[in-house]
Design an enzyme around this catalytic site. Structure first.
Site, PDB file in Angstrom:
ATOM      1  CG  HIS A  15      -1.946  -0.817   1.089  1.00 47.57           C
ATOM      2  ND1 HIS A  15      -3.015  -0.421   0.717  1.00 47.57           N
ATOM      3  CD2 HIS A  15      -2.133  -2.382   1.588  1.00 47.57           C
ATOM      4  CE1 HIS A  15      -4.106  -1.793   0.612  1.00 47.57           C
ATOM      5  NE2 HIS A  15      -3.454  -2.434   1.157  1.00 47.57           N
ATOM      6  CG  ASP A  26       0.153   9.483   0.742  1.00 48.24           C
ATOM      7  OD1 ASP A  26      -0.155   8.483   0.838  1.00 48.24           O
ATOM      8  OD2 ASP A  26      -0.826  10.353   0.934  1.00 48.24           O
TER       9      ASP A  26
HETATM   10  C1  GDG Z   1      -1.806   4.085   3.516  1.00 48.77           C
HETATM   11  C2  GDG Z   1      -1.515   4.615   2.361  1.00 48.77           C
HETATM   12  C3  GDG Z   1      -2.877   4.658   0.932  1.00 48.77           C
HETATM   13  C4  GDG Z   1      -8.580  10.113   8.105  1.00 48.77           C
HETATM   14  N1  GDG Z   1      -9.313  10.349   8.706  1.00 48.77           N
HETATM   15  C5  GDG Z   1      -9.942  10.576   9.167  1.00 48.77           C
HETATM   16  C6  GDG Z   1     -10.762   9.732   8.085  1.00 48.77           C
HETATM   17  N2  GDG Z   1      -9.471   9.015   7.587  1.00 48.77           N
HETATM   18  C7  GDG Z   1      -9.307   8.077   6.076  1.00 48.77           C
HETATM   19  C8  GDG Z   1      -9.636   8.952   5.555  1.00 48.77           C
HETATM   20  C9  GDG Z   1      -9.057   7.959   3.964  1.00 48.77           C
HETATM   21  C10 GDG Z   1      -8.023   7.221   4.920  1.00 48.77           C
HETATM   22  O1  GDG Z   1      -8.401   7.642   6.413  1.00 48.77           O
HETATM   23  C11 GDG Z   1      -6.732   7.585   4.934  1.00 48.77           C
HETATM   24  O2  GDG Z   1      -6.415   7.005   3.151  1.00 48.77           O
HETATM   25  P1  GDG Z   1      -5.121   7.457   3.301  1.00 48.77           P
HETATM   26  O3  GDG Z   1      -4.877   7.723   1.581  1.00 48.77           O
HETATM   27  O4  GDG Z   1      -5.342   8.992   2.539  1.00 48.77           O
HETATM   28  O5  GDG Z   1      -3.816   7.686   3.603  1.00 48.77           O
HETATM   29  P2  GDG Z   1      -3.228   6.324   4.835  1.00 48.77           P
HETATM   30  O6  GDG Z   1      -3.840   5.966   6.677  1.00 48.77           O
HETATM   31  O7  GDG Z   1      -1.935   6.818   5.148  1.00 48.77           O
HETATM   32  O8  GDG Z   1      -2.751   4.951   3.754  1.00 48.77           O
HETATM   33  C12 GDG Z   1      -1.794   5.380   1.100  1.00 48.77           C
HETATM   34  C13 GDG Z   1      -3.771   3.904   1.368  1.00 48.77           C
HETATM   35  O9  GDG Z   1      -3.060   3.012   2.493  1.00 48.77           O
HETATM   36  C14 GDG Z   1      -4.669   3.120   1.215  1.00 48.77           C
HETATM   37  O10 GDG Z   1      -3.403   2.287   0.196  1.00 48.77           O
HETATM   38  O11 GDG Z   1      -3.880   5.362   0.097  1.00 48.77           O
HETATM   39  O12 GDG Z   1      -0.719   6.171   0.296  1.00 48.77           O
HETATM   40  O13 GDG Z   1      -0.104   5.565   3.426  1.00 48.77           O
HETATM   41  O14 GDG Z   1      -9.906   7.196   3.377  1.00 48.77           O
HETATM   42  O15 GDG Z   1     -10.797   9.275   5.090  1.00 48.77           O
HETATM   43  N3  GDG Z   1     -11.778   8.560   8.236  1.00 48.77           N
HETATM   44  C15 GDG Z   1     -12.669   8.949   9.458  1.00 48.77           C
HETATM   45  N4  GDG Z   1     -12.280  10.471  10.386  1.00 48.77           N
HETATM   46  C16 GDG Z   1     -11.073  10.611  10.221  1.00 48.77           C
HETATM   47  O16 GDG Z   1     -10.684  11.446  11.256  1.00 48.77           O
HETATM   48  N5  GDG Z   1     -13.767   8.699   8.758  1.00 48.77           N
END
Ligand code: GDG
Length: 479
Positions: free
Chosen positions: A167, A381
Site C-alpha cells: 500500500h 504517499d
Molecule cells: C495508506 C497509504 C494509501 C482519516 N482521518 C479520518 C478518516 N481518515 C481516512 C480517510 C482515508 C484514510 O483514512 C486515509 O487514507 P490515505 O490513503 O489518505 O492514507 P494512509 O492512512 O496513509 O493509507 C496511502 C492507503 O494506505 C491505501 O492503500 O492510499 O498512500 O499511506 O480513507 O478518509 N476517516 C474518518 N475519520 C477521520 O478522522 N472516518
C-alpha cells in the site's frame, strides 16, 4: 468456493490488523465493530461469496482469541505480545520501513532486535495463514508489515496461490539499499505469484532492486525465477494496481440532505469566509502538513489573502502516538498552528481550525462538501485516498483539488492542480490560482476527475488484482 468443516477457507486475506475494533460497553461486555476502511469494503463481497477468512492482529497485545465471526466474515486473530508490538509494529514496521519507503523524510532506525522480531512475527502470520487455507486456496497478503510472509507461506504450502499488495511506495534503489536486510525482503516478496504496487514507478523500483540484489532477469511487468533443483522456473508478476475507494458510497452520503445541511452549518460556523480550504490527514510526517501550513501562513503574512478571504480547516487524526517521531511532529505542527492563529486570528475568526480528532465518515463528507479547495500536499504517499474521496463527494462538480505530484493519486488525477509541495512559492501560487479559478474551469476539471474515480473504484481494483492472480497461477501451472 466454500469453507470446509475443519476451519479452512478457499480465500484468505492476511493483514497486520483485522478490520475490526474492540468495543467495551459500560457494563464491561465486549463486542467488535467493523472499522470502516476501503479494504474491507473492497473485499467484503469477495469474502462473502467465497466464505473467506481474514487473518490479522486484533489491535490489543497479549489477547488469546479463537477465530470468530463478525458480520458474516470469519476473523482469525494472530496473537502479538506487548514486546512484539513494540519491535515488529512500532519499531520495524513504523520506524524502519515506513520512513525508508517514504524517501527517508524522517530517518529510519535500524535495530537488529526489531528485525528479528519482524521475522518471527511474519513466520507466525504465515503459519496461521497456512493452517486456515484449503488445498489450492488463494491467499492475499497486505502491506509492508508482512513482506516475508509470501516466501514463508510458499515454503509451507506450495499449493496455494499467493498475492501481495504494497500500500505504500517502493523506494528507489539508492534509498532501498540502505536496509541491512534488503535481500531478505526481496526474497520474501518473491514468494508471491503477483506483487501489486500503487504506481508503475514503484514496480520499476522493485524490479531494479531484484536485478541488483538477486540478479534475476526481469521484464516490464515481472521477474523470471530460474529453475533450481526440484523447483521449476516460475514467473512473478510485479506491476501497478492503483487502489481506490468505494466511490458510490461517498457520493451517496454527499447526496443526503442532512449531510448537505451539516456542510452549510460548517461554513456558517467558520464565519462564512469566501474560501474554505481543507486538509485531512493522519498526523504523519509524510503528509506535508507543515509545508501546507507554511504556504498558508506566508500568504497571510504577505497580505495576499486575509482571514476574511480564506480559512483553513486541518483535520489531523491521531496516529502512531507511541512512536517518538510522531510525538515530535505533533508538537511542531501545533506550534506552527498556534503561531499562525496568534498572528492572524481574531476573537471572531481563526485562520486555521485545527482538529486533532478522528471523525465519523458522515462528518468527513460534510467537510468535503464545505471545502472550496482540498489541499493534499504529501511529500510521499502510496496513493492518498483522501484526494479520491473529495472528488467522489463532489457530485455538484464544484471544488478544486490541489494535489501533490508525490502522491500516487497524481498518476490518475491529472486534472487536479498538481504541485511540488517543497516549492513553497509554487504552492502559494497554486493556492491563489485555485481561489481565483472560474466556475467553468472548476467544473471541467472536476468532471474529468470524477470520471476517473468512477471508472476505477475499489471493487474494480480488487477484481482486477484477483483476476490477474488467478490467471498468473493458471499460466505457471501450464508452463
Ligand atoms: C495508506 C497509504 C494509501 C482519516 N482521518 C479520518 C478518516 N481518515 C481516512 C480517510 C482515508 C484514510 O483514512 C486515509 O487514507 P490515505 O490513503 O489518505 O492514507 P494512509 O492512512 O496513509 O493509507 C496511502 C492507503 O494506505 C491505501 O492503500 O492510499 O498512500 O499511506 O480513507 O478518509 N476517516 C474518518 N475519520 C477521520 O478522522 N472516518
Amino acid at each position: 468456493m466454500s469453507r470446509t468443516d475443519n476451519g479452512q477457507f478457499d480465500f484468505v486475506v492476511v493483514s497486520n490488523r483485522l478490520p475490526v475494533d474492540r468495543v467495551v460497553a459500560d457494563d464491561g461486555t465486549e463486542t467488535w465493530k467493523t472499522s470502516p476502511g476501503g479494504l474491507v469494503t473492497a473485499l467484503e463481497p469477495v469474502m462473502r461469496s467465497a466464505d473467506g477468512a481474514w487473518v490479522g492482529w486484533a489491535g490489543k497485545p497479549d489477547l488469546d482469541l479463537e477465530p470468530f465471526d463478525n458480520d458474516g466474515i470469519t476473523l482469525v486473530p494472530v496473537r502479538l505480545s506487548e514486546g512484539e508490538v513494540e519491535r515488529y509494529y512500532e519499531g520495524f514496521s513504523n520506524d524502519t520501513l515506513w520512513p525508508l519507503y517514504h524517501d527517508v523524510i524522517a530517518p529510519p532506525r535500524y535495530h537488529r532486535e526489531w528485525w528479528e522480531t519482524y521475522v518471527r512475527v511474519n513466520a507466525r502470520f504465515a503459519d496461521v495463514a497456512a493452517s486456515v487455507s484449503t488445498h489450492g486456496a488463494t491467499v492475499w497478503i497486505q502491506d509492508y508489515h508482512l513482506q516475508l510472509v509470501p516466501r514463508m507461506l510458499r515454503a509451507a504450502r506450495p499449493d496455494v496461490t499467493i498475492g501481495f499488495f504494497n500500500h505504500i511506495p517502493f523506494p528507489p534503489y539508492g534509498i532501498y539499499s540502505q536496509l541491512p536486510w534488503r535481500t531478505q525482503i526481496i526474497d520474501g516478496l518473491l514468494g508471491a505469484d503477483v506483487i501489486g504496487f500503487q504506481r508503475a514507478g514503484d514496480a520499476r523500483n522493485f524490479l531494479r532492486a531484484v536485478r541488483r540484489l538477486v540478479g534475476y532477469q526481469t521484464t516490464a511487468t515481472g521477474v523470471r525465477i530460474p529453475a533450481e533443483g526440484e523447483r521449476r522456473e516460475r514467473t512473478v508478476v510485479a506491476k501497478a494496481y492503483p487502489i481506490s475507494i468505494d466511490t458510490a458510497s461517498f457520493e451517496e452520503l454527499a447526496r443526503r440532505p442532512e449531510i448537505q445541511e451539516r456542510a452549510r452549518q460548517i461554513r456558517r460556523d467558520l464565519g462564512d469566509p469566501r474560501t474554505v480550504m481543507l486538509g485531512v490527514d493522519r498526523l504523519d510526517y509524510t503528509k506535508g502538513i507543515g509545508h501546507r501550513l507554511k504556504a498558508f501562513g506566508e500568504l497571510l503574512s504577505d497580505g495576499a489573502i486575509s482571514t476574511e478571504d480564506a480559512v483553513l480547516v486541518q483535520v489531523a487524526s491521531p496516529s502512531r502516538e507511541r512512536v517518538e517521531t510522531y510525538r515530535a511532529l505533533r508538537d511542531e505542527i501545533e506550534l506552527t498552528v498556534g503561531r499562525i492563529n496568534g498572528d492572524f486570528g481574531s476573537i471572531s475568526r481563526q485562520a486555521i481550525n485545527y482538529l486533532h480528532h478522528g471523525y465519523p465518515r458522515e462528518e468527513m463528507v460534510a467537510l468535503y462538501l464545505a471545502a472550496d479547495i482540498m489541499l493534499v500536499t504529501a511529500l510521499r504517499d502510496g496513493m492518498n485516498l483522501v484526494a479520491k474521496e473529495y472528488v467522489a463527494a463532489r457530485y455538484d462538480e464544484d471544488g478544486v483539488l490541489v494535489l501533490s505530484e508525490f502522491a500516487g493519486a497524481a498518476d490518475e488525477l491529472r486534472s487536479a492542480l498538481l504541485v511540488n509541495p517543497h516549492d513553497i512559492d509554487g504552492l502559494k501560487a497554486t493556492i491563489l490560482r485555485a481561489m481565483a479559478m472560474p466556475a467553468a474551469e472548476r467544473r471541467r476539471r472536476m468532471r474529468a476527475l470524477r470520471r476517473r474515480v468512477r471508472e476505477n473504484d475499489v471493487q474494480q481494483w480488487s477484481s482486477t488484482f484477483l483476476r490477474e492472480l488467478s490467471e498468473s497461477r493458471r499460466s505457471s501451472d501450464q508452463g
